[in-house]
Design a protein around this motif. Sequence first.
Motif, PDB file in Angstrom:
ATOM      1  N   ARG A   1       0.835  -1.204   0.000  1.00  0.00           N
ATOM      2  CA  ARG A   1       0.000   0.000   0.000  1.00  0.00           C
ATOM      3  C   ARG A   1       0.869   1.254   0.000  1.00  0.00           C
ATOM      4  N   ALA A   2       1.968   1.212   0.737  1.00  0.00           N
ATOM      5  CA  ALA A   2       2.864   2.369   0.772  1.00  0.00           C
ATOM      6  C   ALA A   2       3.486   2.617  -0.603  1.00  0.00           C
ATOM      7  N   VAL A   3       3.855   1.531  -1.287  1.00  0.00           N
ATOM      8  CA  VAL A   3       4.414   1.652  -2.642  1.00  0.00           C
ATOM      9  C   VAL A   3       3.365   2.243  -3.585  1.00  0.00           C
ATOM     10  N   VAL A   4       2.154   1.708  -3.529  1.00  0.00           N
ATOM     11  CA  VAL A   4       1.077   2.184  -4.402  1.00  0.00           C
ATOM     12  C   VAL A   4       0.755   3.648  -4.087  1.00  0.00           C
ATOM     13  N   ARG A   5       0.717   3.993  -2.813  1.00  0.00           N
ATOM     14  CA  ARG A   5       0.388   5.369  -2.438  1.00  0.00           C
ATOM     15  C   ARG A   5       1.421   6.356  -2.961  1.00  0.00           C
ATOM     16  N   LYS A   6       2.680   5.977  -2.927  1.00  0.00           N
ATOM     17  CA  LYS A   6       3.726   6.874  -3.436  1.00  0.00           C
ATOM     18  C   LYS A   6       3.496   7.168  -4.916  1.00  0.00           C
ATOM     19  N   VAL A   7       3.204   6.122  -5.691  1.00  0.00           N
ATOM     20  CA  VAL A   7       2.961   6.318  -7.129  1.00  0.00           C
ATOM     21  C   VAL A   7       1.708   7.168  -7.346  1.00  0.00           C
ATOM     22  N   VAL A   8       0.641   6.868  -6.617  1.00  0.00           N
ATOM     23  CA  VAL A   8      -0.615   7.608  -6.758  1.00  0.00           C
ATOM     24  C   VAL A   8      -0.420   9.080  -6.390  1.00  0.00           C
ATOM     25  N   ASP A   9       0.287   9.345  -5.286  1.00  0.00           N
ATOM     26  CA  ASP A   9       0.521  10.733  -4.875  1.00  0.00           C
ATOM     27  C   ASP A   9       1.310  11.493  -5.934  1.00  0.00           C
ATOM     28  N   ASP A  10       2.310  10.836  -6.510  1.00  0.00           N
ATOM     29  CA  ASP A  10       3.104  11.480  -7.566  1.00  0.00           C
ATOM     30  C   ASP A  10       2.232  11.796  -8.783  1.00  0.00           C
ATOM     31  N   LEU A  11       1.346  10.854  -9.146  1.00  0.00           N
ATOM     32  CA  LEU A  11       0.466  11.084 -10.297  1.00  0.00           C
ATOM     33  C   LEU A  11      -0.510  12.225 -10.023  1.00  0.00           C
ATOM     34  N   GLU A  12      -1.045  12.274  -8.806  1.00  0.00           N
ATOM     35  CA  GLU A  12      -1.981  13.354  -8.476  1.00  0.00           C
ATOM     36  C   GLU A  12      -1.302  14.713  -8.557  1.00  0.00           C
TER      37      GLU A  12
ATOM     38  N   VAL B   1      -4.962   2.227 -13.134  1.00  0.00           N
ATOM     39  CA  VAL B   1      -4.248   3.103 -12.205  1.00  0.00           C
ATOM     40  C   VAL B   1      -4.545   4.569 -12.523  1.00  0.00           C
ATOM     41  N   TYR B   2      -4.371   4.954 -13.774  1.00  0.00           N
ATOM     42  CA  TYR B   2      -4.608   6.348 -14.150  1.00  0.00           C
ATOM     43  C   TYR B   2      -6.066   6.741 -13.972  1.00  0.00           C
ATOM     44  N   ALA B   3      -6.989   5.857 -14.356  1.00  0.00           N
ATOM     45  CA  ALA B   3      -8.409   6.182 -14.236  1.00  0.00           C
ATOM     46  C   ALA B   3      -8.815   6.375 -12.777  1.00  0.00           C
ATOM     47  N   SER B   4      -8.233   5.607 -11.875  1.00  0.00           N
ATOM     48  CA  SER B   4      -8.545   5.755 -10.450  1.00  0.00           C
ATOM     49  C   SER B   4      -8.085   7.112  -9.931  1.00  0.00           C
ATOM     50  N   VAL B   5      -6.908   7.539 -10.376  1.00  0.00           N
ATOM     51  CA  VAL B   5      -6.400   8.853  -9.973  1.00  0.00           C
ATOM     52  C   VAL B   5      -7.302   9.964 -10.528  1.00  0.00           C
ATOM     53  N   PHE B   6      -7.627   9.877 -11.819  1.00  0.00           N
ATOM     54  CA  PHE B   6      -8.505  10.890 -12.406  1.00  0.00           C
ATOM     55  C   PHE B   6      -9.887  10.869 -11.748  1.00  0.00           C
ATOM     56  N   GLY B   7     -10.376   9.680 -11.411  1.00  0.00           N
ATOM     57  CA  GLY B   7     -11.665   9.590 -10.736  1.00  0.00           C
ATOM     58  C   GLY B   7     -11.662  10.347  -9.423  1.00  0.00           C
ATOM     59  N   ALA B   8     -10.566  10.226  -8.664  1.00  0.00           N
ATOM     60  CA  ALA B   8     -10.465  10.942  -7.391  1.00  0.00           C
ATOM     61  C   ALA B   8     -10.403  12.452  -7.614  1.00  0.00           C
ATOM     62  N   VAL B   9      -9.692  12.875  -8.655  1.00  0.00           N
ATOM     63  CA  VAL B   9      -9.611  14.311  -8.962  1.00  0.00           C
ATOM     64  C   VAL B   9     -10.978  14.853  -9.350  1.00  0.00           C
TER      65      VAL B   9
ATOM     66  N   ASP C   1     -17.996   4.984  -3.694  1.00  0.00           N
ATOM     67  CA  ASP C   1     -17.881   5.410  -2.299  1.00  0.00           C
ATOM     68  C   ASP C   1     -16.443   5.390  -1.792  1.00  0.00           C
ATOM     69  N   GLN C   2     -15.501   4.921  -2.619  1.00  0.00           N
ATOM     70  CA  GLN C   2     -14.094   4.912  -2.216  1.00  0.00           C
ATOM     71  C   GLN C   2     -13.267   5.955  -2.979  1.00  0.00           C
ATOM     72  N   LEU C   3     -13.945   6.820  -3.735  1.00  0.00           N
ATOM     73  CA  LEU C   3     -13.230   7.740  -4.607  1.00  0.00           C
ATOM     74  C   LEU C   3     -12.400   8.777  -3.865  1.00  0.00           C
ATOM     75  N   ASP C   4     -12.658   8.983  -2.573  1.00  0.00           N
ATOM     76  CA  ASP C   4     -11.841   9.949  -1.847  1.00  0.00           C
ATOM     77  C   ASP C   4     -10.419   9.449  -1.647  1.00  0.00           C
ATOM     78  N   ASP C   5     -10.185   8.148  -1.850  1.00  0.00           N
ATOM     79  CA  ASP C   5      -8.835   7.597  -1.727  1.00  0.00           C
ATOM     80  C   ASP C   5      -8.582   6.626  -2.876  1.00  0.00           C
ATOM     81  N   PRO C   6      -7.856   7.057  -3.911  1.00  0.00           N
ATOM     82  CA  PRO C   6      -7.625   6.178  -5.061  1.00  0.00           C
ATOM     83  C   PRO C   6      -6.862   4.905  -4.718  1.00  0.00           C
ATOM     84  N   VAL C   7      -6.118   4.900  -3.614  1.00  0.00           N
ATOM     85  CA  VAL C   7      -5.429   3.669  -3.209  1.00  0.00           C
ATOM     86  C   VAL C   7      -6.452   2.616  -2.810  1.00  0.00           C
ATOM     87  N   ASP C   8      -7.488   3.035  -2.075  1.00  0.00           N
ATOM     88  CA  ASP C   8      -8.563   2.095  -1.735  1.00  0.00           C
ATOM     89  C   ASP C   8      -9.257   1.594  -2.991  1.00  0.00           C
ATOM     90  N   VAL C   9      -9.440   2.496  -3.967  1.00  0.00           N
ATOM     91  CA  VAL C   9     -10.052   2.090  -5.232  1.00  0.00           C
ATOM     92  C   VAL C   9      -9.210   1.003  -5.894  1.00  0.00           C
TER      93      VAL C   9
END
Length: 402
Positions: A142-153, A236-244, A267-275
């Motif tokens: 999760r920490a690895v995924v979150r780092k990538v997601v945060d960078d993409l956001e 991965v990209y769609a989840s990030v855009f969905g959160a945005v 209902d999980q869109l506030d956190d793309p990692v959960d998505v």
Amino acid sequence: MTETETPRSPEEERLRRWRLVLGGEAADGTGCRLSGQDAAMDGALTALYGAGRDGHRTPGRSRTAGLGGSAPSVARWLGDIRTYFPSSVVQIMQRDAIDRLGLSALLLEPEMLEAVDADVHLVGTLLSLNKAMPETTKETARAVVRKVVDDLEKRLATRTRATLTGALDRSARISRPRHHDIDWNRTIAANLKHYLPEYRTVVPERLIGYGRAAQSVKKEVILCIDQSGSMAASVVYASVFGAVLASMRAIRTRLVVFDTAVVDLTDQLDDPVDVLFGTQLGGGTDINRALAYCQSQITRPAETVVVLISDLYEGGIRDEMLKRVAAMKAAGVQFVTLLALSDEGAPAYDREHAAALAALGAPAFACTPDLFPDVMAAAIEKRPLPIPDAAAETGGAAANRI
């Protein structure tokens, strides 16, 4: 080359590069011997690329892959390639190591996950291993995924919000605009009959302007994502855009993923990692079932954009799928079909289905993350989509303009 090494002549440098490419077999013909850092680079390359693509030694060649099956040896190799190669090359080599040498199982070990350079493709691999991942590894993953997601956001969010806010403002036309909100091109075109030749000017009787998007919901967006294995980067990209998109008050966003089943992750869109950890990459594909669910969620067709992200290999009922798309478009829905949402170009896809969608006015094309905000802005404003020129090569009939 280090400061103590003797400068090479152009011919020697050319032979050195060929020696690193060819791998030093007896027949490489370079006659070049490597030492120091070059020898270490050659060892790192040999460990990964010394075998044929099927993992077996090519007849007559002595170079063989040699990462072994242990985490320590792989961790040392990961350290070596970060030392000798730039980060863009490191990520390619990591990806090749997972694909060629079957190292996916080692990614289930926390020590390995901490050693790799994370990117979108690694996230896709981790998501495909999600169900097999031991509890001791999940937090690290999760920490690895979150780092990538945060960078993409950080990279994508600001431009996405700015582009779509402008599109929402422009889509709200008003007839009594303030001076700085007047759309002069449309106003002049609408009042040409009031042109006064003697004054060489137009006297506008009707002003057309841009309304400012209020805080109420202006548009509905449904992201419908194929979670088959080939679509990992797109997920991965769609989840990030969905959160945005979900963070914008003027847009109500729904995110749906599917294989042969359909899962609503809104209902999980506030956190793309959960998505992302709610997806399950792989399995079959039933686009018709997914679109049936999306269709059932539409309450304001004229203000709704449906984005289908899929390679279009349909395991469900093809004719029903196409009928649903036609029905949504007839009701006023803006329908967008993306073969991929990634930097990789279009994947293998069903050309027959792509052509059928194009005939319905829903051309299918691959889209880079940087282009996605412009695609969404065009859909919101009901303008022709900015289809990349490359789509003409990859999409054939699917690349027809709207």
